[in-house]
Design a protein around this motif. Structure first.
Motif, PDB file in Angstrom:
ATOM      1  N   ASN A 110     -51.703  23.724  15.060  1.00 21.22           N
ATOM      2  CA  ASN A 110     -50.907  24.892  14.652  1.00 21.22           C
ATOM      3  C   ASN A 110     -49.749  25.190  15.594  1.00 21.22           C
ATOM      4  O   ASN A 110     -49.096  26.228  15.466  1.00 21.22           O
ATOM      5  CB  ASN A 110     -51.797  26.137  14.563  1.00 21.22           C
ATOM      6  CG  ASN A 110     -52.760  26.037  13.411  1.00 21.22           C
ATOM      7  OD1 ASN A 110     -52.435  25.469  12.367  1.00 21.22           O
ATOM      8  ND2 ASN A 110     -53.967  26.552  13.598  1.00 21.22           N
ATOM      9  N   VAL A 112     -46.137  25.111  17.026  1.00 19.83           N
ATOM     10  CA  VAL A 112     -44.830  24.954  16.377  1.00 19.83           C
ATOM     11  C   VAL A 112     -44.190  23.598  16.709  1.00 19.83           C
ATOM     12  O   VAL A 112     -43.439  23.055  15.908  1.00 19.83           O
ATOM     13  CB  VAL A 112     -43.916  26.143  16.757  1.00 19.83           C
ATOM     14  CG1 VAL A 112     -43.439  26.038  18.199  1.00 19.83           C
ATOM     15  CG2 VAL A 112     -42.751  26.298  15.811  1.00 19.83           C
ATOM     16  N   TYR A 136     -44.973  26.203  24.295  1.00 18.69           N
ATOM     17  CA  TYR A 136     -44.879  26.983  23.053  1.00 18.69           C
ATOM     18  C   TYR A 136     -46.180  27.735  22.763  1.00 18.69           C
ATOM     19  O   TYR A 136     -46.206  28.958  22.781  1.00 18.69           O
ATOM     20  CB  TYR A 136     -44.501  26.063  21.887  1.00 18.69           C
ATOM     21  CG  TYR A 136     -43.151  25.429  22.087  1.00 18.69           C
ATOM     22  CD1 TYR A 136     -41.987  26.182  21.953  1.00 18.69           C
ATOM     23  CD2 TYR A 136     -43.024  24.099  22.474  1.00 18.69           C
ATOM     24  CE1 TYR A 136     -40.734  25.621  22.172  1.00 18.69           C
ATOM     25  CE2 TYR A 136     -41.781  23.529  22.691  1.00 18.69           C
ATOM     26  CZ  TYR A 136     -40.640  24.292  22.534  1.00 18.69           C
ATOM     27  OH  TYR A 136     -39.412  23.744  22.762  1.00 18.69           O
ATOM     28  N   CYS A 137     -47.257  27.012  22.508  1.00 16.84           N
ATOM     29  CA  CYS A 137     -48.481  27.695  22.037  1.00 16.84           C
ATOM     30  C   CYS A 137     -49.399  28.116  23.185  1.00 16.84           C
ATOM     31  O   CYS A 137     -50.409  28.779  22.954  1.00 16.84           O
ATOM     32  CB  CYS A 137     -49.230  26.821  21.039  1.00 16.84           C
ATOM     33  SG  CYS A 137     -50.093  25.421  21.783  1.00 16.84           S
TER      34      CYS A 137
ATOM     35  N   LEU B  87     -37.215  26.922  10.900  1.00 14.79           N
ATOM     36  CA  LEU B  87     -37.265  28.171  11.671  1.00 14.79           C
ATOM     37  C   LEU B  87     -36.098  28.225  12.655  1.00 14.79           C
ATOM     38  O   LEU B  87     -35.445  29.261  12.818  1.00 14.79           O
ATOM     39  CB  LEU B  87     -38.597  28.249  12.418  1.00 14.79           C
ATOM     40  CG  LEU B  87     -38.759  29.420  13.368  1.00 14.79           C
ATOM     41  CD1 LEU B  87     -38.758  30.742  12.609  1.00 14.79           C
ATOM     42  CD2 LEU B  87     -40.057  29.277  14.170  1.00 14.79           C
ATOM     43  N   ARG B  88     -35.814  27.087  13.275  1.00 13.84           N
ATOM     44  CA  ARG B  88     -34.723  27.013  14.245  1.00 13.84           C
ATOM     45  C   ARG B  88     -33.394  27.436  13.608  1.00 13.84           C
ATOM     46  O   ARG B  88     -32.658  28.260  14.138  1.00 13.84           O
ATOM     47  CB  ARG B  88     -34.630  25.568  14.758  1.00 13.84           C
ATOM     48  CG  ARG B  88     -33.543  25.307  15.765  1.00 13.84           C
ATOM     49  CD  ARG B  88     -33.391  23.803  15.942  1.00 13.84           C
ATOM     50  NE  ARG B  88     -34.544  23.220  16.577  1.00 13.84           N
ATOM     51  CZ  ARG B  88     -34.613  22.926  17.880  1.00 13.84           C
ATOM     52  NH1 ARG B  88     -33.588  23.148  18.661  1.00 13.84           N
ATOM     53  NH2 ARG B  88     -35.686  22.400  18.387  1.00 13.84           N
ATOM     54  N   HIS B 105     -44.802  35.001  13.012  1.00 10.67           N
ATOM     55  CA  HIS B 105     -44.868  33.691  12.335  1.00 10.67           C
ATOM     56  C   HIS B 105     -46.267  33.129  12.510  1.00 10.67           C
ATOM     57  O   HIS B 105     -46.908  33.370  13.529  1.00 10.67           O
ATOM     58  CB  HIS B 105     -43.827  32.749  12.957  1.00 10.67           C
ATOM     59  CG  HIS B 105     -43.480  31.572  12.107  1.00 10.67           C
ATOM     60  ND1 HIS B 105     -44.297  30.464  11.992  1.00 10.67           N
ATOM     61  CD2 HIS B 105     -42.411  31.336  11.313  1.00 10.67           C
ATOM     62  CE1 HIS B 105     -43.727  29.596  11.171  1.00 10.67           C
ATOM     63  NE2 HIS B 105     -42.586  30.093  10.746  1.00 10.67           N
ATOM     64  N   LEU B 107     -47.161  30.059  12.946  1.00 12.81           N
ATOM     65  CA  LEU B 107     -47.299  28.931  13.876  1.00 12.81           C
ATOM     66  C   LEU B 107     -47.278  29.416  15.326  1.00 12.81           C
ATOM     67  O   LEU B 107     -46.440  30.235  15.710  1.00 12.81           O
ATOM     68  CB  LEU B 107     -46.174  27.922  13.667  1.00 12.81           C
ATOM     69  CG  LEU B 107     -46.261  27.109  12.375  1.00 12.81           C
ATOM     70  CD1 LEU B 107     -45.011  26.252  12.211  1.00 12.81           C
ATOM     71  CD2 LEU B 107     -47.509  26.227  12.353  1.00 12.81           C
ATOM     72  N   GLY B 109     -46.469  29.549  19.076  1.00 15.94           N
ATOM     73  CA  GLY B 109     -45.315  29.093  19.852  1.00 15.94           C
ATOM     74  C   GLY B 109     -43.990  29.323  19.156  1.00 15.94           C
ATOM     75  O   GLY B 109     -42.933  29.014  19.698  1.00 15.94           O
ATOM     76  N   SER B 110     -44.034  29.876  17.933  1.00 14.07           N
ATOM     77  CA  SER B 110     -42.794  30.046  17.167  1.00 14.07           C
ATOM     78  C   SER B 110     -41.842  31.027  17.855  1.00 14.07           C
ATOM     79  O   SER B 110     -40.621  30.816  17.847  1.00 14.07           O
ATOM     80  CB  SER B 110     -43.116  30.515  15.750  1.00 14.07           C
ATOM     81  OG  SER B 110     -44.031  31.570  15.797  1.00 14.07           O
ATOM     82  N   GLN B 112     -41.554  31.557  21.063  1.00 15.12           N
ATOM     83  CA  GLN B 112     -40.950  30.879  22.215  1.00 15.12           C
ATOM     84  C   GLN B 112     -39.853  29.927  21.753  1.00 15.12           C
ATOM     85  O   GLN B 112     -38.784  29.843  22.364  1.00 15.12           O
ATOM     86  CB  GLN B 112     -42.023  30.105  22.998  1.00 15.12           C
ATOM     87  CG  GLN B 112     -41.507  29.438  24.261  1.00 15.12           C
ATOM     88  CD  GLN B 112     -41.008  30.437  25.293  1.00 15.12           C
ATOM     89  OE1 GLN B 112     -41.761  31.271  25.775  1.00 15.12           O
ATOM     90  NE2 GLN B 112     -39.723  30.377  25.625  1.00 15.12           N
ATOM     91  N   LEU B 113     -40.111  29.226  20.654  1.00 13.28           N
ATOM     92  CA  LEU B 113     -39.089  28.330  20.102  1.00 13.28           C
ATOM     93  C   LEU B 113     -37.834  29.129  19.749  1.00 13.28           C
ATOM     94  O   LEU B 113     -36.715  28.735  20.097  1.00 13.28           O
ATOM     95  CB  LEU B 113     -39.628  27.617  18.855  1.00 13.28           C
ATOM     96  CG  LEU B 113     -38.598  26.820  18.048  1.00 13.28           C
ATOM     97  CD1 LEU B 113     -38.047  25.648  18.853  1.00 13.28           C
ATOM     98  CD2 LEU B 113     -39.188  26.302  16.738  1.00 13.28           C
TER      99      LEU B 113
END
Lengths: 149, 308
Positions: A110, A112, A136-137, B87-88, B105, B107, B109-110, B112-113
């Protein structure tokens, strides 16, 4: 006369002090099957520090930084010798960087980074044994979880 | 000096004790005055790719109460994401329309992205099972306000501790305040090993148990969570643990609790907290939800750099 378990090479790279069990993984990282010059792989050689160690000698190749970073994750105790005309012209210990980008896949389905072409990035929270936190996660990966890209 | 100006609010792990206390102090100021023109002319883009009631509405309310404006969407089906936009690309385009970006979101880490690719500050309103930092700020504020202080409390976390992102973040935040923590859950829903290891590395006194009985008298706070059906891939596994804990007033008083115990819950609840608790002094969960407004006002004002 000094006895050598693995013959010397004239020019190239020697990766020494690999944890013996990780030797073939390091060989994979270095993509040795595609090399055209001599490649010597030794496993279970006697080592004062590791008990048993592995060594890889690749003729005609200077290993690059990305390969060094990958090897650091698999064999953090390894050292690299660059050989020219049978002489060691550069010697360095593999160092695990603080941040690892683009060479490891996050194990969290999951995350990103596995969906949106984010690239991968990990913060090294422990160097030996290796522990990485995904940028990220934020999941933490141990050495057994590491899959190289 | 602490400053939140133009900072992203992505993970509670990015803040130290001094910074946590700074936002709590600012929250108190937000409760004392209206600051109704503070964000006049500023635009919040509220991007919810996953459903939310409290977080979305309290952020939008906080922005409007400070004089700001809100654009955005509450489900991604009405956006270009439905046409396959990444998303970016979505966030890079929307940053041109706003001063601050709020993102939920599915996902992990979204947020942070998004923060890595845009120049406006990003607030994480929940990224999958990972982080929900603004919830943690309001949890801390509720504990501080109802217990008088954050230092040295004994806190019991109850319910789904495996999937509960609010639990992971609050436990981490409370580790700055010398808390002793009890983690009470069915064995299949225990705290993730890496969270426990992190707390132990931070010298937190941690205990894991399956029952409140025997430890209830020690607790200053119970942080109760819902067992999250949507996080289970297997319905049979959910049924095995569903309804494991059902707190009610009589049961708690029977096993013994402190008179000034406070019960928090990030809500929504299902059956883990009986309505018999709602009108007791123990229950602070509705006030906790209301605290979302001053906390989010404080964060918006601090990140947009209009208050020190």
């Amino acid at each position: 006369m000094k006895h050598m378990d693995v013959s010397a090479i004239k020019d190239g790279s020697v990766i020494d002090h690999i944890d013996s069990k990780s030797t073939l993984k390091v060989a994979d990282i270095l993509n040795i099957q595609n090399e055209e010059q001599v490649v010597l792989v030794g496993v279970n050689l006697t080592s004062k520090f590791l008990g048993k160690k592995g060594i890889i000698k690749i003729g005609g190749k200077i290993i690059d930084q990305q390969e060094v970073n990958k090897i650091a994750l698999i064999a953090p105790n390894a050292s690299v010798n660059i050989i020219k005309d049978y002489e060691v012209v550069k010697k360095f210990k593999i160092a695990v960087p603080d941040v690892i980008e683009g060479i490891v896949k996050c194990f969290n389905p999951n995350c990103v980074s596995n969906h949106h072409a984010a690239g991968t990035k990990f913060h090294v929270i422990n160097k030996n044994p290796i522990k990485l936190r995904c940028h990220y996660c934020e999941r933490v990966m141990n050495s057994k979880d590491i899959v190289l890209t | 000096m602490v400053s939140f100006k133009q900072r992203d609010i992505i993970s509670i792990r990015h803040f130290n004790r001094e910074e946590l206390l700074y936002i709590l102090e600012l929250t108190k100021r937000m409760e004392q005055s209206s600051f109704s023109d503070l964000l006049k002319g500023k635009v919040l883009a509220s991007l919810f790719f996953e459903p939310s009631t409290r977080t979305r509405l309290s952020f939008e309310s906080a922005m409007k109460r400070l004089g700001g404006m809100v654009i955005g969407f509450a489900e991604s089906g009405v956006t270009s994401v439905a046409k396959g936009e990444s998303l970016r690309d979505s966030v890079k385009i929307i940053e041109g329309y706003c001063d601050i970006l709020l993102l939920r979101h599915y996902l992990e880490g979204s947020a942070q992205l998004a923060a890595d690719v845009v120049t406006v500050p990003v607030i994480n309103a929940g990224d999958g099972a990972n982080q929900h930092p603004t919830q943690t700020f309001l949890d801390l504020y509720t504990i501080q306000k109802t217990k008088g202080a954050l230092e040295g409390l004994t806190v019991g976390f109850l319910g789904d501790l495996k999937h509960g992102r609010t639990v992971h973040s609050l436990a981490y935040a409370l580790s700055y305040f010398d808390a002793e923590m009890f983690f009470i859950s069915p064995s299949s829903l225990r705290m993730p090993a890496d969270c426990m290891e992190e707390l132990q590395n931070r010298n937190v006194k941690c205990h894991e148990t399956e029952s409140l009985t025997g430890i209830s008298k020690q607790l200053d706070v119970i942080y109760c969570t819902r067992i999250q059906k949507e996080r289970f891939a297997d319905a049979v596994e959910f049924e095995k643990v569903s309804g494991t804990y059902r707190l009610n007033k009589a049961m708690l008083e029977d096993i013994g609790i402190k008179k000034d115990l406070k019960i928090l819950h990030p809500l929504p609840r299902v059956d883990e907290m009986d309505e018999s608790l709602d009108n007791t002094d123990y229950a602070v969960y509705f006030n906790q939800a209301r605290n979302g407004i001053p906390v989010r006002k404080a964060l918006l004002a601090a990140v947009l750099g209009v208050i020190e």
